[in-house]
Design a protein around this motif. Structure first.
Motif, short mmCIF file in Angstrom:
data_model
loop_
_atom_site.label_atom_id
_atom_site.label_comp_id
_atom_site.label_asym_id
_atom_site.label_seq_id
_atom_site.Cartn_x
_atom_site.Cartn_y
_atom_site.Cartn_z
N ILE A 117 -15.51 10.20 -17.51
CA ILE A 117 -16.54 10.01 -18.53
C ILE A 117 -17.46 11.22 -18.59
N THR A 118 -17.75 11.81 -17.44
CA THR A 118 -18.71 12.93 -17.40
C THR A 118 -18.19 14.17 -18.11
N THR B 132 -17.69 5.16 -6.72
CA THR B 132 -18.24 4.94 -8.07
C THR B 132 -18.21 6.23 -8.89
N ILE B 133 -18.73 7.31 -8.31
CA ILE B 133 -18.75 8.59 -9.03
C ILE B 133 -17.34 9.08 -9.28
N SER B 134 -16.43 8.83 -8.33
CA SER B 134 -15.02 9.21 -8.54
C SER B 134 -14.46 8.53 -9.78
N MET B 135 -14.75 7.24 -9.94
CA MET B 135 -14.23 6.49 -11.09
C MET B 135 -14.89 6.92 -12.40
N VAL C 147 -15.01 21.68 -13.36
CA VAL C 147 -14.14 21.28 -14.46
C VAL C 147 -14.76 21.64 -15.81
N GLN C 148 -16.09 21.58 -15.88
CA GLN C 148 -16.79 21.91 -17.13
C GLN C 148 -17.04 23.41 -17.29
N GLY C 149 -16.51 24.21 -16.37
CA GLY C 149 -16.62 25.66 -16.51
C GLY C 149 -17.87 26.27 -15.90
N ILE C 150 -18.59 25.52 -15.07
CA ILE C 150 -19.81 26.03 -14.42
C ILE C 150 -19.53 26.20 -12.94
N THR C 151 -19.74 27.40 -12.43
CA THR C 151 -19.52 27.67 -11.01
C THR C 151 -20.82 27.45 -10.26
N PRO C 152 -20.89 26.42 -9.41
CA PRO C 152 -22.13 26.14 -8.69
C PRO C 152 -22.48 27.29 -7.75
N GLY C 153 -23.76 27.53 -7.58
CA GLY C 153 -24.22 28.60 -6.71
C GLY C 153 -25.53 29.18 -7.20
N PRO C 154 -25.94 30.29 -6.63
CA PRO C 154 -27.25 30.87 -6.97
C PRO C 154 -27.38 31.34 -8.41
N ILE D 157 -27.33 14.56 -14.08
CA ILE D 157 -28.47 13.65 -13.95
C ILE D 157 -27.98 12.23 -13.67
N MET D 158 -26.94 11.79 -14.38
CA MET D 158 -26.43 10.44 -14.17
C MET D 158 -25.83 10.29 -12.78
N MET D 159 -25.02 11.26 -12.35
CA MET D 159 -24.39 11.17 -11.03
C MET D 159 -25.43 11.22 -9.92
N ALA D 160 -26.46 12.06 -10.09
CA ALA D 160 -27.52 12.12 -9.08
C ALA D 160 -28.26 10.79 -9.00
#
Length: 499
Positions: free
Chosen positions: A51-52, A44-47, A338-345, A62-65
């Motif tokens: 949109i995100t 579902t999240i893949s599809m 993809v949105q330019g945010i690198t996850p991490g601390p 928030i929507m994906m979570a």
């Protein structure tokens, strides 16, 4: 005091009309996905990934979570009513839940699942809020060698906890890491493994891979298996448990919440592992274990609390370290990248509204699910009558449109179809595609930290053994791999001895 200020920022972010609406849509869609067998949150999240990309990052997350932990609720509904778990983590719930439904106590079973899930989700969300800041501060103090070792340990743990052959899971993990190297070299800019195709210069398209491996592949597998569904459901009856049933629920809920919270941070199927472990624990602690499998309310309260708590605490390694504990969280990390945010601390410091907004939205989402699930039971059951030959073409069309909308490049549609066929072939050969996706997401980060470590040591790999923390994590990873491979090696040896 600082925690209260952060929570105030989080609630201010999550209570905006846009984020509140997307949270509602996420948990609603998650419940729907949990009810319908054969789709799942990953597909579902893949599809929905395309949109995100047009949403603000916090709204998309928030929507994906909401979809992710909403499926834990939805899966229990059909498990109880028609003995058909919508999610793998709800298999245990069906053992006693469906027996209660056959006894005319379906309403009590559904209420138990909803109350246990809400309680566990609330406690686990509070745990995430308390543990995330100190873990983030600790993560900021470690260097590239520690990050490299931690990623190796996380990836190895994810395959050792997975179902099926460990060696096949390891092969998928390595393949995912290798696919992550396609494109331009991080330092020199030289193209690698592009075979002269300009479309591969920026690497393989993450969305096409995710949609193909999970969306298209799941449809092909379900079409092959074929599914028979019966919409016949007995009357739900009263929803409120009695005082005696409440008394029986309390301790299993507490134990399930604690167990699920601990197991959720482990890579792999945290929610699945937590629900099975909780059921086994409750059965061992019960005064009358023979009641289990015949309608014991403890067999619902414990596992439902455990799987929802695990779904919430699995966000801890993602938010603090940028390491996904499951394929669903790997998709979320991919969407952020993809949105330019690198996850991490650094996310907590640079994007505090995103960090705390997500945490606070979890509590709001759990409250919405508690209100949504019980009144809408009849609607969820009617959805089971939708024929798959109508549902699946719509999903395939949505996937193709979504991939094409990202860059208006037909090559990505071909990639989608190719990865769908590859995923189906892998499943036929008993290879799980989830480790491949984890390896693809973590691979570039693994390479970056490996190179930085070698730069610090002037090319000497001994740096990974000189630091105690790094050596310990790599040693644990090697030990986990050996322990996981021992049963298969023992079976092969016994088979050779018999021959």
């Amino acid at each position: 005091m600082e925690l209260l200020d952060n929570l105030a920022l989080g609630f201010a972010t999550s209570l905006s009309w846009q984020n509140l609406l997307l949270c509602f849509l996420g948990v609603l869609l998650g419940t729907l996905v949990g009810v319908l067998p054969g789709i799942g949150p990953v597909a579902t999240i893949s599809m929905l990934l395309p949109i995100t990309f047009v949403m603000p990052p916090v709204a998309a997350l928030i929507m994906m979570a909401g979809i992710y932990y909403g499926t834990q609720y939805g899966g229990s509904t059909t498990a109880i009513l028609i003995n058909m778990p919508g999610e793998a983590s709800s298999i245990v719930t069906a053992l006693d839940g469906h027996q209660m439904a056959r006894q005319g106590r379906a309403g009590t079973a559904l209420a138990t699942a909803a109350i246990g899930s809400f309680f566990a989700g609330t406690c686990a969300t509070l745990l995430v809020a308390l543990l995330a800041p100190p873990l983030t501060e600790l993560a900021l103090k470690v260097g590239s060698p520690e990050y490299f070792a931690l990623m190796v340990l996380g990836l190895i743990a994810s395959i050792t906890l997975a179902q099926g052959s460990v060696m096949k899971a390891l092969a998928m993990l390595v393949l995912g890491v290798l696919l992550g190297t396609v494109g331009q070299d991080l330092d020199s800019g030289t193209e690698r493994f592009t075979f002269g195709l300009p479309e591969l210069a920026d690497g393989l398209e993450f969305v096409a891979m995710a949609m193909g491996l999970f969306g298209i592949c799941e449809i092909l597998r379900n079409l092959e298996i074929g599914r028979s569904r019966s919409p016949e459901v007995s009357a739900v009856g009263g929803l409120m448990p009695t005082r005696e049933e409440f008394r029986q629920m309390v301790k299993p809920m507490l134990r399930g919440t604690a167990l699920g919270s601990a197991l959720g941070v482990l890579p792999g199927g945290g929610a699945i592992l937590a629900s099975f472990a909780s059921y086994s624990l409750e059965k061992k602690l019960a005064e009358q274990p023979q009641r289990f499998g015949k309608g014991a309310i403890e067999g619902i309260a414990g596992p439902e609390s455990a799987n929802n708590a695990a779904a919430q605490t699995s966000f801890i390694p993602m938010l603090t370290l940028g390491i996904p504990a499951s394929p669903v969280l790997a998709l979320m990390i991919g969407a952020l990248i993809v949105q330019g945010i690198t996850p991490g601390p650094t996310v907590m410091l640079q994007q505090p509204a995103l960090f705390w907004g997500l945490i606070c939205s979890m509590w709001l989402g759990n409250a919405m699910l508690l209100v949504l699930n019980l009144p809408l039971v009849g609607i969820w059951v009617r959805l089971l009558t939708v024929r798959y030959h109508l549902l699946y073409p719509i999903i395939v069309g949505f996937c193709c449109i979504g991939v094409l909308s990202i860059s208006n490049n037909v090559f990505h549609v071909y990639s989608l179809i190719g990865f769908g066929l590859i995923g189906y072939l892998l499943l036929r050969l008993d290879f799980e595609p989830a480790p491949l996706l984890l390896g693809f997401v973590i691979g570039p980060l693994l390479e970056v930290n490996f190179r930085r470590s070698l730069v610090l040591s002037a090319g000497d790999p001994i740096i990974f053994l000189e630091r105690p923390a790094t050596a310990a994590m790599l040693g644990l990873a090697a030990l986990a791999l050996i322990v996981a491979a021992l049963p298969a090696m023992r079976r092969r040896r016994d088979h050779a001895f018999v021959e």
